[in-house]
Design a protein around this motif. Structure first.
Motif, PDB file in Angstrom:
ATOM      1  N   LEU A  43     -10.312   5.450 -12.113  1.00 51.27           N
ATOM      2  CA  LEU A  43     -10.873   4.145 -11.741  1.00 51.27           C
ATOM      3  C   LEU A  43     -11.789   3.546 -12.811  1.00 51.27           C
ATOM      4  N   LYS A  44     -12.138   4.363 -13.797  1.00 49.00           N
ATOM      5  CA  LYS A  44     -13.092   3.890 -14.804  1.00 49.00           C
ATOM      6  C   LYS A  44     -12.546   2.715 -15.610  1.00 49.00           C
ATOM      7  N   GLY A  45     -13.344   1.654 -15.683  1.00 46.11           N
ATOM      8  CA  GLY A  45     -12.956   0.481 -16.473  1.00 46.11           C
ATOM      9  C   GLY A  45     -11.957  -0.436 -15.775  1.00 46.11           C
ATOM     10  N   VAL A  46     -11.458   0.005 -14.616  1.00 46.16           N
ATOM     11  CA  VAL A  46     -10.443  -0.748 -13.876  1.00 46.16           C
ATOM     12  C   VAL A  46     -11.130  -1.708 -12.894  1.00 46.16           C
ATOM     13  N   SER A  47     -10.524  -2.868 -12.632  1.00 46.58           N
ATOM     14  CA  SER A  47     -11.168  -3.862 -11.759  1.00 46.58           C
ATOM     15  C   SER A  47     -11.265  -3.359 -10.319  1.00 46.58           C
ATOM     16  N   ARG A  48     -12.080  -4.036  -9.519  1.00 47.56           N
ATOM     17  CA  ARG A  48     -12.342  -3.606  -8.143  1.00 47.56           C
ATOM     18  C   ARG A  48     -11.054  -3.517  -7.310  1.00 47.56           C
ATOM     19  N   MET A  49     -10.237  -4.581  -7.338  1.00 44.59           N
ATOM     20  CA  MET A  49      -9.031  -4.588  -6.510  1.00 44.59           C
ATOM     21  C   MET A  49      -7.989  -3.582  -7.006  1.00 44.59           C
ATOM     22  N   GLU A  50      -7.895  -3.430  -8.323  1.00 41.59           N
ATOM     23  CA  GLU A  50      -6.963  -2.418  -8.857  1.00 41.59           C
ATOM     24  C   GLU A  50      -7.441  -1.021  -8.490  1.00 41.59           C
ATOM     25  N   SER A  51      -8.761  -0.838  -8.493  1.00 45.68           N
ATOM     26  CA  SER A  51      -9.322   0.459  -8.098  1.00 45.68           C
ATOM     27  C   SER A  51      -8.936   0.776  -6.657  1.00 45.68           C
ATOM     28  N   LEU A  52      -9.018  -0.231  -5.788  1.00 48.72           N
ATOM     29  CA  LEU A  52      -8.669  -0.032  -4.376  1.00 48.72           C
ATOM     30  C   LEU A  52      -7.208   0.405  -4.252  1.00 48.72           C
ATOM     31  N   GLU A  53      -6.324  -0.262  -5.014  1.00 50.73           N
ATOM     32  CA  GLU A  53      -4.899   0.102  -4.977  1.00 50.73           C
ATOM     33  C   GLU A  53      -4.700   1.569  -5.351  1.00 50.73           C
ATOM     34  N   ILE A  54      -5.393   2.002  -6.389  1.00 54.50           N
ATOM     35  CA  ILE A  54      -5.267   3.401  -6.837  1.00 54.50           C
ATOM     36  C   ILE A  54      -5.791   4.338  -5.750  1.00 54.50           C
ATOM     37  N   LEU A  55      -6.938   3.973  -5.168  1.00 55.40           N
ATOM     38  CA  LEU A  55      -7.528   4.789  -4.096  1.00 55.40           C
ATOM     39  C   LEU A  55      -6.558   4.935  -2.919  1.00 55.40           C
ATOM     40  N   LEU A  56      -5.978   3.820  -2.493  1.00 56.85           N
ATOM     41  CA  LEU A  56      -5.054   3.853  -1.357  1.00 56.85           C
ATOM     42  C   LEU A  56      -3.818   4.709  -1.681  1.00 56.85           C
ATOM     43  N   SER A  57      -3.351   4.618  -2.915  1.00 56.53           N
ATOM     44  CA  SER A  57      -2.170   5.412  -3.281  1.00 56.53           C
ATOM     45  C   SER A  57      -2.508   6.906  -3.261  1.00 56.53           C
ATOM     46  N   ILE A  58      -3.726   7.253  -3.664  1.00 61.41           N
ATOM     47  CA  ILE A  58      -4.154   8.657  -3.618  1.00 61.41           C
ATOM     48  C   ILE A  58      -4.177   9.155  -2.165  1.00 61.41           C
ATOM     49  N   GLY A  59      -4.609   8.292  -1.261  1.00 63.21           N
ATOM     50  CA  GLY A  59      -4.672   8.662   0.155  1.00 63.21           C
ATOM     51  C   GLY A  59      -3.338   8.523   0.872  1.00 63.21           C
ATOM     52  N   GLY A  60      -2.338   8.044   0.151  1.00 63.56           N
ATOM     53  CA  GLY A  60      -1.017   7.862   0.757  1.00 63.56           C
ATOM     54  C   GLY A  60      -1.029   6.782   1.840  1.00 63.56           C
ATOM     55  N   ILE A  61      -1.904   5.789   1.642  1.00 64.30           N
ATOM     56  CA  ILE A  61      -2.016   4.724   2.645  1.00 64.30           C
ATOM     57  C   ILE A  61      -1.423   3.432   2.099  1.00 64.30           C
ATOM     58  N   ARG A  62      -0.607   2.779   2.946  1.00 67.06           N
ATOM     59  CA  ARG A  62      -0.029   1.515   2.507  1.00 67.06           C
ATOM     60  C   ARG A  62      -0.566   0.375   3.365  1.00 67.06           C
ATOM     61  N   ILE A  63      -1.168  -0.609   2.706  1.00 62.37           N
ATOM     62  CA  ILE A  63      -1.655  -1.790   3.428  1.00 62.37           C
ATOM     63  C   ILE A  63      -1.051  -3.018   2.758  1.00 62.37           C
ATOM     64  N   ASP A  64      -0.377  -3.840   3.515  1.00 60.14           N
ATOM     65  CA  ASP A  64       0.236  -5.031   2.919  1.00 60.14           C
ATOM     66  C   ASP A  64      -0.624  -6.277   3.113  1.00 60.14           C
ATOM     67  N   ASP A  65      -1.437  -6.237   4.150  1.00 62.37           N
ATOM     68  CA  ASP A  65      -2.277  -7.386   4.502  1.00 62.37           C
ATOM     69  C   ASP A  65      -3.406  -7.575   3.478  1.00 62.37           C
ATOM     70  N   GLU A  66      -3.309  -8.657   2.694  1.00 63.68           N
ATOM     71  CA  GLU A  66      -4.298  -8.918   1.629  1.00 63.68           C
ATOM     72  C   GLU A  66      -5.728  -9.010   2.160  1.00 63.68           C
ATOM     73  N   SER A  67      -5.885  -9.656   3.340  1.00 60.59           N
ATOM     74  CA  SER A  67      -7.246  -9.839   3.838  1.00 60.59           C
ATOM     75  C   SER A  67      -7.849  -8.502   4.274  1.00 60.59           C
ATOM     76  N   LYS A  68      -7.009  -7.583   4.726  1.00 57.02           N
ATOM     77  CA  LYS A  68      -7.503  -6.242   5.074  1.00 57.02           C
ATOM     78  C   LYS A  68      -7.985  -5.524   3.815  1.00 57.02           C
ATOM     79  N   LYS A  69      -7.219  -5.714   2.743  1.00 58.80           N
ATOM     80  CA  LYS A  69      -7.597  -5.060   1.482  1.00 58.80           C
ATOM     81  C   LYS A  69      -8.905  -5.643   0.944  1.00 58.80           C
ATOM     82  N   MET A  70      -9.036  -6.963   1.071  1.00 59.01           N
ATOM     83  CA  MET A  70     -10.275  -7.609   0.619  1.00 59.01           C
ATOM     84  C   MET A  70     -11.465  -7.072   1.398  1.00 59.01           C
ATOM     85  N   ALA A  71     -11.255  -6.869   2.707  1.00 57.37           N
ATOM     86  CA  ALA A  71     -12.349  -6.385   3.551  1.00 57.37           C
ATOM     87  C   ALA A  71     -12.764  -4.969   3.145  1.00 57.37           C
TER      88      ALA A  71
END
Ligand code: B16
Ligand code: MG
Length: 214
Positions: A43-71
């Motif tokens: 996650l180092k040096g990576v933007s906030r939203m890209e960091s979230l994507e990486i985090l979710l992929s590590i947890g094996g979680i898929r979220i398609d709803d953009e507003s949920k991801k923003m929250a």
């Protein structure tokens, strides 16, 4: 010698990576999985939203709803802001102040080039808000590192050609961004990880002006 130096913030001036880690770990726990320090390297040096994507992929979680991801990103950021609001100038990394003062004495311009939208809050907490000639942060750019935008904007505002700038970076994405901006780059941290930098230092302790002579 470079006419200007551009400093990344997280991992170069201060070690805020540990606060990012705590906040992401807390979010992962809420989502029901573990997030290790090794995962955090990604996650180092990576933007906030890209960091979230990486985090979710590590947890094996898929979220398609953009507003949920923003929250979720906002939740993490609120915790992160809570942590960094407690920072003091004691958290400036060793040797940094001596090196910045040395540059100033030698007439070298200094700037911040960070992906973080919390840059101003951090600089305020550590007493360096008015210290830099130029500050380009996550609120002023549209493309994240490894895109060179953040460093090119800094050079432009400093009124110095990219070739006359040296960038200080702790992240692989940041080193690539500096190279793409046609700047010299000094890696701060592990030599193995940062092997694409022109030079690598472990810390700023004892560094002198030769460091930016090319
Ligand atoms: P924020 P830098 C980067 O700062 C951090 O390294 C990275 O971990 C973080 O996700 C990013 O800022 C965005 O930060 O959520 O505070 O806007 O290394 O470019 O100074
Ligand atoms: Mg960094």
């Amino acid at each position: 010698r470079s006419k200007a130096c551009i400093f990344d913030l997280d991992g170069v001036i201060v070690d805020t990576a540990k606060y990012h880690y705590l906040a992401w770990k807390r979010l992962a726990a809420e989502l029901g999985f573990e997030f290790t320090e090794k995962d955090n390297e990604r996650l180092k040096g990576v933007s906030r939203m890209e960091s979230l994507e990486i985090l979710l992929s590590i947890g094996g979680i898929r979220i398609d709803d953009e507003s949920k991801k923003m929250a979720l990103a906002e939740k993490k950021n609120n915790w992160y802001v809570e942590y960094i609001s407690q920072m003091t100038e004691d958290e400036i990394l060793p040797g940094v102040m001596d090196f910045l003062n040395l540059l100033k004495r030698n007439g070298v311009k200094i700037a911040i080039g960070s992906a973080s939208k919390n840059t101003m809050l951090i600089l305020e907490r550590i007493g360096l808000k008015d210290f830099f000639d130029v500050i380009i942060d996550g609120t002023k750019i549209t493309r994240a590192k490894p895109d060179p935008e953040v460093f090119l904007k800094a050079a432009e505002e400093l009124n110095v050609a990219p070739e006359e700038c040296t960038v200080f970076e702790d992240a692989i994405a940041g080193i690539e961004a500096a190279k793409r901006a046609c700047m010299k780059v000094v890696g701060v941290g592990n030599r193995e990880t940062l092997k694409d930098a022109d030079r690598v230092i472990e810390s700023f302790v004892g560094q002198d002006i030769e460091l930016i002579e090319w």
